[in-house]
Motif scaffolding. Structure first.
Motif, PDB file in Angstrom:
ATOM      1  N   GLY A  90     -24.240 -38.424   5.731  1.00  0.00           N
ATOM      2  CA  GLY A  90     -24.271 -37.797   4.411  1.00  0.00           C
ATOM      3  C   GLY A  90     -23.669 -38.673   3.333  1.00  0.00           C
ATOM      4  N   LYS A  91     -24.046 -38.379   2.108  1.00  0.00           N
ATOM      5  CA  LYS A  91     -23.486 -39.080   0.962  1.00  0.00           C
ATOM      6  C   LYS A  91     -22.262 -38.324   0.455  1.00  0.00           C
ATOM      7  CE  LYS A  91     -27.914 -41.015  -0.541  1.00  0.00           C
ATOM      8  NZ  LYS A  91     -28.877 -41.153  -1.666  1.00  0.00           N
ATOM      9  N   GLU A  93     -21.595 -37.290  -2.413  1.00  0.00           N
ATOM     10  CA  GLU A  93     -21.997 -36.175  -3.288  1.00  0.00           C
ATOM     11  C   GLU A  93     -22.336 -34.927  -2.468  1.00  0.00           C
ATOM     12  OE1 GLU A  93     -23.242 -39.168  -3.320  1.00  0.00           O
ATOM     13  OE2 GLU A  93     -22.906 -40.059  -5.305  1.00  0.00           O
ATOM     14  N   LEU A  94     -22.981 -35.141  -1.308  1.00  0.00           N
ATOM     15  CA  LEU A  94     -23.311 -34.015  -0.425  1.00  0.00           C
ATOM     16  C   LEU A  94     -22.047 -33.371   0.115  1.00  0.00           C
ATOM     17  CD1 LEU A  94     -25.155 -32.270   1.358  1.00  0.00           C
ATOM     18  CD2 LEU A  94     -25.181 -34.153   3.008  1.00  0.00           C
ATOM     19  N   ALA A  97     -20.373 -31.344  -2.518  1.00  0.00           N
ATOM     20  CA  ALA A  97     -21.103 -30.094  -2.747  1.00  0.00           C
ATOM     21  C   ALA A  97     -20.804 -29.091  -1.637  1.00  0.00           C
ATOM     22  CB  ALA A  97     -22.604 -30.372  -2.822  1.00  0.00           C
ATOM     23  N   MET A  98     -20.740 -29.555  -0.378  1.00  0.00           N
ATOM     24  CA  MET A  98     -20.403 -28.671   0.744  1.00  0.00           C
ATOM     25  C   MET A  98     -18.980 -28.150   0.629  1.00  0.00           C
ATOM     26  SD  MET A  98     -22.178 -30.772   3.897  1.00  0.00           S
ATOM     27  CE  MET A  98     -21.589 -29.619   5.128  1.00  0.00           C
ATOM     28  N   SER A 191     -26.268 -30.862  10.151  1.00  0.00           N
ATOM     29  CA  SER A 191     -25.757 -31.824   9.173  1.00  0.00           C
ATOM     30  C   SER A 191     -26.841 -32.803   8.742  1.00  0.00           C
ATOM     31  CB  SER A 191     -24.560 -32.582   9.761  1.00  0.00           C
ATOM     32  OG  SER A 191     -24.950 -33.377  10.852  1.00  0.00           O
ATOM     33  N   THR A 194     -29.293 -30.848   6.544  1.00  0.00           N
ATOM     34  CA  THR A 194     -28.687 -30.609   5.233  1.00  0.00           C
ATOM     35  C   THR A 194     -28.763 -31.855   4.366  1.00  0.00           C
ATOM     36  OG1 THR A 194     -27.164 -28.982   6.177  1.00  0.00           O
ATOM     37  CG2 THR A 194     -26.589 -29.908   4.038  1.00  0.00           C
ATOM     38  N   SER A 195     -28.501 -32.997   4.977  1.00  0.00           N
ATOM     39  CA  SER A 195     -28.571 -34.253   4.237  1.00  0.00           C
ATOM     40  C   SER A 195     -29.990 -34.508   3.725  1.00  0.00           C
ATOM     41  CB  SER A 195     -28.119 -35.409   5.136  1.00  0.00           C
ATOM     42  OG  SER A 195     -28.224 -36.640   4.470  1.00  0.00           O
ATOM     43  N   TRP A 198     -30.776 -32.030   0.879  1.00  0.00           N
ATOM     44  CA  TRP A 198     -30.071 -32.432  -0.329  1.00  0.00           C
ATOM     45  C   TRP A 198     -30.754 -33.639  -0.972  1.00  0.00           C
ATOM     46  CZ3 TRP A 198     -27.623 -36.777  -2.142  1.00  0.00           C
ATOM     47  CH2 TRP A 198     -26.808 -36.605  -3.260  1.00  0.00           C
ATOM     48  N   HIS A 199     -31.158 -34.605  -0.167  1.00  0.00           N
ATOM     49  CA  HIS A 199     -31.811 -35.795  -0.702  1.00  0.00           C
ATOM     50  C   HIS A 199     -33.156 -35.436  -1.330  1.00  0.00           C
ATOM     51  CE1 HIS A 199     -32.918 -40.007  -1.082  1.00  0.00           C
ATOM     52  NE2 HIS A 199     -34.070 -39.731  -0.495  1.00  0.00           N
TER      53      HIS A 199
END
Length: 210
Positions: A90-91, A93-94, A97-98, A191, A194-195, A198-199
């Motif tokens: 994940g980044k 930013e992700l 946000a989580m 996970s 989710t990544s 989000w992307h």
């Protein structure tokens, strides 16, 4: 500076034990509880009606201890790899946000909720390894347990019941450890998904707008 104050709650835990104690508050699934109780009961019945002699029971326990130690030690490598995947896929930013989204059942930030499950499973496996190592040290032939039972309960079959209960404990806990992998694997999967979501919703959209 504002973000530093806003996300300061991510630094509340000061040690692994504190993280683990909070992670224990995350409820286990009903399947894990019910199936684990069923396995414990089934193994107890099997051992109760077992008429093996002391030597056979000791060998059985030693085999269970060795199998549990070997498999658990190998799975710890899998846990570390999974934790690494989750931490790197994940980044930032992700993750931020989580951190702002609450998990409804526990009230924990979604980021901590996912990480806590990883750490709880890892700590459980590590604790299981310590228990297996301890039992292996005291349960061998002419070891501490046999000598203690010979001294306290001479001319009885109490040591056989110890080995039976030890088998129930080791196999039952090992099953609990295995079913916990179910939640662990799902967290890795979730996970990654989710990544990607989000992307797709933010990364690609941002590229189109730029």
């Amino acid at each position: 500076m504002e973000d530093d104050v806003k996300f300061r709650f991510l630094l509340e835990e000061k040690g692994l034990l504190q993280i683990y104690m909070k992670a224990r508050k995350i409820p286990e699934s009903k399947f894990n509880w019910i199936s684990s109780l069923g396995v414990f009961f089934a193994i107890f019945i099997i051992e109760y009606f077992s008429f093996s002699d002391e030597e056979s029971l000791r060998t059985q326990v030693e085999d269970y201890l060795w199998m549990g130690f070997t498999v658990s030690f190998t799975l710890i490598g899998l846990l570390i790899a999974g934790f690494t995947i989750f931490s790197t896929v994940g980044k930032p930013e992700l993750f931020l946000a989580m951190a702002e989204v609450k998990e409804p059942r526990t009230g924990l930030p979604k980021l901590k909720y996912n990480y806590f499950i990883f750490i709880r499973v890892f700590c459980n496996y590590f604790s299981f390894l310590i228990v297996l190592l301890f039992l292996g040290m005291i349960s061998g032939k002419n070891g501490f347990i046999e000598n203690a039972f010979d001294f306290l309960y001479p001319d009885t079959n109490a040591i056989e019941w110890y080995y039976k209960l030890c088998s129930v404990l080791v196999v039952g806990i090992f099953y609990v450890m295995v079913v916990q992998l179910k939640s662990f694997v799902f967290n890795i999967y979730h996970s990654v998904m989710t990544s990607l979501v989000w992307h797709a919703n933010f990364g690609i959209k941002g590229n189109h707008e730029s």
